[in-house]
Scaffold this motif. Structure first.
Motif, PDB file in Angstrom:
ATOM      1  N   ILE A 132       0.848  -1.199   0.000  1.00 26.23           N
ATOM      2  CA  ILE A 132       0.000   0.000   0.000  1.00 26.23           C
ATOM      3  C   ILE A 132       0.877   1.241   0.000  1.00 26.23           C
ATOM      4  N   GLY A 133       1.969   1.187   0.771  1.00 23.26           N
ATOM      5  CA  GLY A 133       2.912   2.298   0.782  1.00 23.26           C
ATOM      6  C   GLY A 133       3.528   2.547  -0.583  1.00 23.26           C
ATOM      7  N   VAL A 134       3.845   1.469  -1.308  1.00 23.12           N
ATOM      8  CA  VAL A 134       4.402   1.614  -2.658  1.00 23.12           C
ATOM      9  C   VAL A 134       3.432   2.397  -3.543  1.00 23.12           C
ATOM     10  N   ALA A 135       2.160   2.031  -3.490  1.00 24.98           N
ATOM     11  CA  ALA A 135       1.161   2.688  -4.340  1.00 24.98           C
ATOM     12  C   ALA A 135       1.056   4.177  -4.026  1.00 24.98           C
ATOM     13  N   PHE A 136       1.005   4.518  -2.752  1.00 29.87           N
ATOM     14  CA  PHE A 136       0.792   5.921  -2.401  1.00 29.87           C
ATOM     15  C   PHE A 136       2.073   6.749  -2.482  1.00 29.87           C
ATOM     16  N   LEU A 137       3.208   6.144  -2.249  1.00 30.87           N
ATOM     17  CA  LEU A 137       4.461   6.869  -2.468  1.00 30.87           C
ATOM     18  C   LEU A 137       4.646   7.170  -3.956  1.00 30.87           C
ATOM     19  N   ALA A 138       4.281   6.224  -4.805  1.00 33.04           N
ATOM     20  CA  ALA A 138       4.338   6.477  -6.252  1.00 33.04           C
ATOM     21  C   ALA A 138       3.352   7.571  -6.635  1.00 33.04           C
ATOM     22  N   PHE A 139       2.184   7.555  -6.032  1.00 35.26           N
ATOM     23  CA  PHE A 139       1.186   8.591  -6.290  1.00 35.26           C
ATOM     24  C   PHE A 139       1.746   9.978  -5.958  1.00 35.26           C
ATOM     25  N   ILE A 140       2.399  10.088  -4.793  1.00 31.35           N
ATOM     26  CA  ILE A 140       2.987  11.372  -4.389  1.00 31.35           C
ATOM     27  C   ILE A 140       4.075  11.797  -5.367  1.00 31.35           C
ATOM     28  N   LEU A 141       5.010  10.908  -5.632  1.00 36.19           N
ATOM     29  CA  LEU A 141       6.186  11.287  -6.413  1.00 36.19           C
ATOM     30  C   LEU A 141       5.858  11.589  -7.873  1.00 36.19           C
ATOM     31  N   PHE A 142       4.870  10.898  -8.444  1.00 38.61           N
ATOM     32  CA  PHE A 142       4.591  11.068  -9.862  1.00 38.61           C
ATOM     33  C   PHE A 142       3.475  12.074 -10.164  1.00 38.61           C
ATOM     34  N   THR A 143       2.603  12.336  -9.187  1.00 38.76           N
ATOM     35  CA  THR A 143       1.484  13.257  -9.475  1.00 38.76           C
ATOM     36  C   THR A 143       1.340  14.391  -8.474  1.00 38.76           C
ATOM     37  N   SER A 144       1.924  14.271  -7.285  1.00 37.08           N
ATOM     38  CA  SER A 144       1.610  15.227  -6.214  1.00 37.08           C
ATOM     39  C   SER A 144       2.849  15.566  -5.384  1.00 37.08           C
ATOM     40  N   ASN A 145       3.931  15.907  -6.050  1.00 39.19           N
ATOM     41  CA  ASN A 145       5.185  16.173  -5.360  1.00 39.19           C
ATOM     42  C   ASN A 145       5.069  17.420  -4.477  1.00 39.19           C
ATOM     43  N   PRO A 146       5.164  17.292  -3.151  1.00 35.27           N
ATOM     44  CA  PRO A 146       5.042  18.468  -2.284  1.00 35.27           C
ATOM     45  C   PRO A 146       6.290  19.357  -2.295  1.00 35.27           C
ATOM     46  N   PHE A 147       7.384  18.876  -2.891  1.00 37.39           N
ATOM     47  CA  PHE A 147       8.637  19.629  -2.866  1.00 37.39           C
ATOM     48  C   PHE A 147       8.956  20.279  -4.215  1.00 37.39           C
ATOM     49  N   ALA A 148       7.954  20.423  -5.071  1.00 37.91           N
ATOM     50  CA  ALA A 148       8.180  21.063  -6.372  1.00 37.91           C
ATOM     51  C   ALA A 148       8.595  22.520  -6.169  1.00 37.91           C
ATOM     52  N   ARG A 149       9.657  22.936  -6.873  1.00 33.89           N
ATOM     53  CA  ARG A 149      10.206  24.287  -6.743  1.00 33.89           C
ATOM     54  C   ARG A 149       9.584  25.225  -7.776  1.00 33.89           C
ATOM     55  N   LEU A 150       9.591  26.511  -7.464  1.00 36.73           N
ATOM     56  CA  LEU A 150       9.218  27.563  -8.400  1.00 36.73           C
ATOM     57  C   LEU A 150      10.477  28.187  -8.987  1.00 36.73           C
ATOM     58  N   ALA A 151      10.462  28.466 -10.284  1.00 31.26           N
ATOM     59  CA  ALA A 151      11.637  29.068 -10.922  1.00 31.26           C
ATOM     60  C   ALA A 151      11.895  30.461 -10.376  1.00 31.26           C
ATOM     61  N   VAL A 152      10.824  31.233 -10.155  1.00 31.29           N
ATOM     62  CA  VAL A 152      10.961  32.590  -9.613  1.00 31.29           C
ATOM     63  C   VAL A 152      10.071  32.680  -8.371  1.00 31.29           C
ATOM     64  N   PRO A 153      10.643  32.507  -7.169  1.00 30.42           N
ATOM     65  CA  PRO A 153       9.840  32.559  -5.946  1.00 30.42           C
ATOM     66  C   PRO A 153       9.234  33.940  -5.729  1.00 30.42           C
ATOM     67  N   PRO A 154       7.965  34.016  -5.336  1.00 32.11           N
ATOM     68  CA  PRO A 154       7.344  35.317  -5.049  1.00 32.11           C
ATOM     69  C   PRO A 154       7.805  35.845  -3.687  1.00 32.11           C
ATOM     70  N   LEU A 155       7.510  37.111  -3.427  1.00 32.18           N
ATOM     71  CA  LEU A 155       7.870  37.708  -2.142  1.00 32.18           C
ATOM     72  C   LEU A 155       6.954  37.214  -1.024  1.00 32.18           C
ATOM     73  N   ASN A 156       5.730  36.793  -1.380  1.00 27.73           N
ATOM     74  CA  ASN A 156       4.791  36.335  -0.363  1.00 27.73           C
ATOM     75  C   ASN A 156       3.895  35.255  -0.953  1.00 27.73           C
ATOM     76  N   GLY A 157       3.147  34.603  -0.072  1.00 28.37           N
ATOM     77  CA  GLY A 157       2.297  33.513  -0.503  1.00 28.37           C
ATOM     78  C   GLY A 157       0.868  33.945  -0.749  1.00 28.37           C
ATOM     79  N   GLU A 158       0.040  32.962  -1.174  1.00 27.80           N
ATOM     80  CA  GLU A 158      -1.357  33.222  -1.517  1.00 27.80           C
ATOM     81  C   GLU A 158      -2.311  32.927  -0.364  1.00 27.80           C
ATOM     82  N   ASP A 159      -1.780  32.484   0.763  1.00 26.79           N
ATOM     83  CA  ASP A 159      -2.548  32.220   1.984  1.00 26.79           C
ATOM     84  C   ASP A 159      -3.321  30.903   1.887  1.00 26.79           C
ATOM     85  N   LEU A 160      -3.651  30.367   3.063  1.00 25.13           N
ATOM     86  CA  LEU A 160      -4.419  29.130   3.186  1.00 25.13           C
ATOM     87  C   LEU A 160      -5.904  29.453   3.110  1.00 25.13           C
TER      88      LEU A 160
END
Length: 659
Positions: A132-160
């Motif tokens: 089960i971990g294999v399936a969901f780790l693959a899901f994260i890495l291939f479709t939902s990477n939380p560590f994706a970088r921005l080429a040009v970081p903004p000065l502030n965020g869009e808020d939660l």
């Protein structure tokens, strides 16, 4: 750098999960102890790696690292620190990372505390859990990477999302995920038992603590979510039959059924096939809930994502695990032959009825939740299934369940007499009927929910007391009291949980039957009457919060000339998110809540004010807390820990007949 380390940790966790899936399962099949032993350190390592990745993401949110796309989309420098932390799981990618971390935590816990399990079963459980971990780790890495970088970081965020900027978010999702994901252990034990070809009383003792823990966490998580909806959404309700609410409720119902059916397997070696099926379906409905939240197929204020591609990936995961488990279930039907025989009137029969009612209730919730999607896909019709359908179709089964619980609790195993059971419950029945009749006589032209609710509440609570009393045996009052105190914690847990259900039923029934609602335009300095209370709008002022602008009303509530409370409801606007929220003001009481909501300014200079008087509202969540306490009591019973009874059942698995 920290984000890259978190991403790398997830990649390593996927590799470890693959190894943990393959090596122990092969080792268990071949009888190679060295290969089976790989499962335990691999499970621990997988948890450390996913935990490290989660810590790296939390660090990025706390430090407002806007070079990460996820942080930019869900945080802001002006946001309070609490909401920076809770923002980690207030989105699709972060919540999915928490999902995987909890999944690995359960696998590691099975490795740490499952030393007395048979080696082959332990290896197979950890192998299935890792898959089960294999399936969901693959899901994260291939479709939902939380560590994706921005080429040009903004000065502030869009808020939660402002609706999620609430202390309830700090606790509700983690507990809910502990329940959702905890059912993966029941699934892993079920599949491991099918692979091994043995389902017996020892297996039931091993699977029950994991199921009980998942049910306990789900109970707390659902109660916290209900409380959050009650005070945060400003609609004055505690349950709206929202698709995401239903997504957590369906596994809760099936987990409750699984707990009760596992008792029959443990005590009587019966209902094996049904119990295994429940373990598979309970986790399956957890995956369905994940699909509902993250696919965008159904609209909800709780939904995390609207990406059909992600929904398709989850649907594939659901299909692989459910179809695979059900095929294995069909192949191993001969290994689940029931041994125990019982009569129609027995505790076993009542537990079967209990299971049928819970399963049908879950099916009704599922049909009502998914039917709008089916109607649109196949009939090209847009439908909305709301509270009237659920209340009318779901309630009768819960009423029947509440009626049979006290009877089933005191009936003996194998064979009993219904007359003797009812004789033991004559005083609870008399008190329940008297309470319901008294309430019915006092009300005029009101809903039947009130009398029925108090009848069921008194019946469940007094029935639980009688159940404990009957277990104390005969003799003097002092001796019986001492014996009651020495009863196993599981017996106490059952009685407490059933009593908690009674309190929750009472609170729900009272709110549905006797709630008072008043909507009007109020002017500053003028009072108005609502059900014996005088409410005066003293004034309205504009305030500025850390990351929002607020309009706050000042209202005084009096009764018989004495001040009862002074409340300050708010309307907030979050400029960055561009979204308003309603902050209700509530005066909590034992027998009623006073609930006030401020609306918009009116053309004549007044303000829209909604007033609710909600009888016994807090009993809903008090009952849930007591149900959770019952779960804790049962979980601490040494007989139902994972190792209980394991030493007695170290026999080699029975070989499967040729297919």
């Amino acid at each position: 750098m920290i984000a890259e380390l978190g991403h790398f940790a997830l990649i390593l966790a996927l590799m470890v999960a693959v190894a943990q899936t393959i090596i122990p399962l092969v080792g268990a099949h071949k009888g190679w102890s060295g290969w089976m032993a790989v499962a335990e350190p691999a499970a621990t390592l997988q948890f450390l790696l996913t935990g490290g990745a989660f810590a790296a993401l939390t660090y990025a949110f706390v430090t407002s690292d806007f070079s990460l796309a996820l942080v930019t989309a869900n945080s802001h420098t002006a946001k309070p620190m609490l909401y920076k932390v809770t923002g980690v799981w207030g989105n699709h990618e972060g919540s999915l990372l928490m999902w995987v971390m909890i999944l690995s935590l359960f696998g590691a816990s099975a490795a740490w505390f499952g030393q007395n399990l048979p080696a082959t079963l332990r290896a197979r459980v950890l192998g299935v859990q890792a898959s089960i971990g294999v399936a969901f780790l693959a899901f994260i890495l291939f479709t939902s990477n939380p560590f994706a970088r921005l080429a040009v970081p903004p000065l502030n965020g869009e808020d939660l999302n402002p609706l999620l900027q609430d202390p309830g978010l700090a606790f509700h999702p983690p507990f809910l995920y502990l329940g959702y994901v905890g059912l993966s252990m029941s699934f892993s034990f079920a599949v491991a038992a099918l692979i091994e070809g043995r389902v017996d009383a020892a297996w039931a003792r091993w699977v029950r603590p994991w199921t009980l823990a998942a049910w306990l966490f789900l109970t707390i998580g659902i109660a916290l979510g209900s409380w959050w909806a009650y005070y945060e959404l400003g609609w004055g309700g505690f349950w709206f039959w929202d698709p995401v609410e239903n997504a957590s409720f369906m596994p809760w119902l099936l987990a409750a059924a699984l707990l009760h059916s596992a008792i029959v397997v443990e005590k009587r070696e019966a209902l094996k096939s049904w119990t295994i099926l429940l373990a598979i379906l309970a986790f399956g409905f957890s995956l369905i809930g994940t699909f509902i939240v993250r696919s965008g197929v159904l609209t909800s204020v709780h939904a995390f994502a609207t990406d059909p591609e992600r929904g398709l990936f989850i649907l594939m995961i659901l299909g692989v695990f459910m179809i695979g488990a059900l095929v294995l279930y069909a192949m191993r039907a001969s290994a689940m032959e029931a041994r125990g025989v019982f009569s129609v009137v027995s505790r076993e029969s009542m537990l079967v009825l209990n299971n049928v009612l819970l399963a049908v209730a879950a099916l009704i919730v599922f049909v009502g939740t998914i039917w709008p999607l089916v109607a649109e896909a196949f009939f090209e019709r847009k439908l909305s299934v709301g509270p009237p359908f659920f209340n009318a179709s779901f309630t009768p089964f819960m009423v029947l369940l509440a009626i049979v619980l006290p009877i089933g609790a005191i009936l003996p195993w194998k064979r009993g007499r219904i007359g003797k059971a009812l004789k033991s419950l004559r005083w609870p029945l008399a008190l329940a009927v008297l309470a319901g009749a008294l309430l019915w006589a006092m009300q005029t032209g009101r809903s039947a929910f009130g009398p029925i609710g108090i009848f069921l509440a008194v019946w469940l609570i007094t029935g639980s007391v009688v159940d404990l009393g009957l277990r104390s045996g005969r003799g003097g009052l002092g001796d019986r009291f001492q014996r009651v105190l020495r009863l196993p914690r599981a017996d106490w847990g059952k009685a407490v949980a059933h009593a908690g259900l009674g309190l929750t039923i009472l609170g729900i029934s009272a709110m549905m039957a006797y709630e008072v609602e008043d909507i009007r335009v109020a002017h500053v300095g003028e009072g108005y009457e609502v059900s014996g209370y005088t409410i005066t709008l003293n004034g309205v002022e504009e305030l500025r919060g850390p990351n929002y602008l607020a309009t706050r009303a000042d209202l005084t509530i009096e009764r018989n000339g004495a001040e009862v409370a002074r409340l300050f409801p708010e309307k907030r606007v979050y400029p960055v998110a561009g979204m308003p929220t309603t902050e209700a003001a509530i005066d909590l009481g034992v027998t009623r809540d006073l609930y006030l909501v401020i609306g918009d300014a009116q053309a004549n200079g007044g303000w829209a004010v909604r007033t609710y008087i909600k009888p016994f509202a807090n009993w809903i969540w008090l009952g849930a807390i007591i149900m959770g306490l019952g779960g804790v009591l049962s979980l601490t019973d040494r007989r139902y820990r994972i190792a209980a009874g394991a030493r007695k059942t170290r026999a080699t698995p029975v070989p499967m007949p040729a297919e």
